[in-house]
Design an enzyme around this catalytic site. Structure first.
Site: not given
Ligand code: NOJ
Length: 514
Positions: A202, A265
């Site tokens: 993430d 991500e």
């Molecule tokens: C990216 C995640 O995909 C999202 O859903 C989340 O709110 C933020 N990062 C914070 O972790």
């Protein structure tokens, strides 16, 4: 690496937003047992791996992305034993399991943060990013959180501020402290030892921040996704040290047999920056391509991003494509405006792109966004408009009012949409989107599995995207008008029956020829 060692090349990963998949215990939340119960379906669909949205215990301010314990399973979702069972049974179906790891921040309820906040002298103080007030007594710098509010929260007890890139209840960890590296090395090993195939990491681009906490500069025109609220996130994110951290993790991942997978991500607009997170092929193996997610559904935009991505990635590195996820609108709505012809065409293109593909639950039935009335919204991060809930509603398994997601009479955590578009109906219907998707994934698997297919764009009229992917040729008419296309070989698949008549390709349709 070849064959199984690089299984993600040409693979199809399937993202399950666990809370919305299938509720087995009647509490209105999907759970891990629900995933185990539907492995036969996923195996029939033809996927290689599942990425589970966060499964760890969480304070649920951000539905799992505010972790309270990196070694457990959220009680609403199940138990560690149930997760072990899922990993084992998925393995028996030839399906690999990836977990979601949130290393940028913890929950403010995580014992690490409670300890860090207990005083300036706490041995854990350095695990988070603390700073004295700025000259005016306000936040230490101009960084903004994902909500658009200052990314700093004042701690009255110490008079200092702590950094939170997301909600105030999600304090950012300090990756400049070696102890944080050690802690996460242990976490990685714990899950890898349990048979987890890898992690979706993430906020991967945001882990390191500028050491001097300097202001983010104003965003120049055209900064795209790298700008938020008028600031270029060049100091609050995307620091060069981040790739070094991924090299450390890659060494851990590669020490396993088979090697474990790290999928970042990487929410960045600049494809060179995204590609940088692969290092020289020794950091993240896969990086999510957000410029592709956010591109318009046109031949020019999408083909342009594919060309730039392939040019930017280090040799031998694998691109990743996807069109929906839990943070952004679903592609049948965003790209296709509910037009099923377009959704079929999108699936045909996605299935044939070289590299890895991520399918979001429901994409295979062209499930649209479901508007969630304000009183039923659950997402606290994005209060305005639809927020993100519309892309997180329960999977539509059948045509009942709960969509087969939960038992009759149970209120699902988010409302179900119009369930006439559902798995059961499409499963039994030759020519449905679901059956098309399955056929396309089978073709993809036969042609692309275990390698990154060669890709070459072919000359075509402006609104037609034609490309050669490995042995197959894809021709996609991305317009409202019939298109004349060159002679191709025998048709292997098409987005709908009769899409190609002689040399004429119907509007919003595509064919794959040999
Ligand atoms: C990216 C995640 O995909 C999202 O859903 C989340 O709110 C933020 N990062 C914070 O972790």
């Amino acid at each position: 690496m070849a064959g199984d060692a690089a299984w993600w090349q040409g693979a199809t990963l399937y993202q399950v937003y666990v809370r919305s998949w299938l509720d087995m215990n009647g509490d209105g939340y999907g759970d891990i047992r629900g995933i185990t119960a539907r492995l036969d379906y996923l195996s029939w669909l033809g996927i290689d791996g599942i990425w589970l949205s966060p499964t760890m215990p969480s304070a649920d301010q951000d539905w799992g992305y505010d972790v309270c314990d990196y070694y457990g399973v959220h009680p609403d979702l199940g138990t560690l034993e149930e997760l072990d069972k899922l990993i084992a049974e998925a393995g028996a179906h030839g399906i690999k399991i990836l977990l979601d790891l949130a290393p940028n921040h913890t929950s403010s309820a995580h014992p690490w943060f409670t300890e860090a906040a207990s005083g300036r002298d706490s041995p854990r103080r350095r695990w988070y990013v603390w700073a004295d007030p700025g000259r005016d007594g306000g936040p230490p710098n101009n960084w903004l959180a994902a909500t658009g509010e200052p990314a700093w929260q004042r701690d009255d007890a110490s008079g200092q501020y702590y950094l939170h890139r997301f909600l105030p209840s999600q304090p950012d960890l300090n990756w400049r402290d070696p102890a944080v590296h050690e802690a996460f090395g242990d976490i990685l090993r714990f899950w890898f030892d349990r048979g987890v195939t890898g992690f979706r990491v993430d906020a991967a681009h945001a882990l390191y921040k500028d050491a001097g906490l300097r202001d983010d500069p104003p965003a120049p025109e055209g900064s795209g996704l790298d700008a938020e609220f008028g600031l270029l996130q060049s100091r609050s994110a995307n620091q060069p040290e981040t790739t070094g951290l991924f090299r450390e993790w890659r060494a851990i991942a590669d020490s396993y047999d088979p090697p474990r997978l790290l999928l970042g991500e990487t929410w960045v607009g600049d494809l060179e920056t995204m590609a940088g997170y692969h290092g020289g092929g020794d950091a993240l193996q896969l990086t999510m391509n957000f410029p592709f997610f956010f591109a318009g559904f046109t031949a020019r935009e999408l083909s342009g991003i594919v060309a730039q991505t392939l040019a930017a990635l280090p040799p031998g590195e694998c691109p990743v494509w996807g069109a929906s996820n839990h943070d952004i609108s679903r592609f049948p709505s965003r790209w296709c405006g509910g037009d099923e012809r377009k959704a079929r065409l999108a699936l045909l293109i996605l299935a044939m792109l070289p590299g890895a593909l991520i399918v979001y639950y429901g994409d295979e039935i062209a499930m649209p966004d479901v508007p969630v009335p304000p009183g039923l919204r659950r997402d606290q991060m994005t209060a305005g408009d639809q927020g993100r809930d519309h892309a997180r509603t329960p999977m539509q398994w059948d045509g009942t009012s709960s969509g087969g997601f939960t038992a009759a009479g149970v209120r699902p955590w988010l409302p179900c949409g119009d369930t006439s578009r559902n798995v059961a109906a499409q499963h039994g219907q030759p020519g449905s989107v679901l059956r098309l998707c399955r056929d396309l994934l089978a073709l993809r698997s036969a042609e692309h599995r275990g390698r990154i297919a060669s890709y070459r764009q072919l000359p075509a009229p402006e609104e037609v995207w034609a490309f050669q992917a490995g042995q197959l040729r894809v021709t996609a008419n991305m317009s409202d008008r019939p298109a004349r296309v060159g002679p191709g070989g025998p048709v292997v698949a098409s987005s709908s029956p009769g899409a190609l008549q002689g040399a004429t390709l119907a509007p919003w349709s595509g064919v794959i020829t040999a």
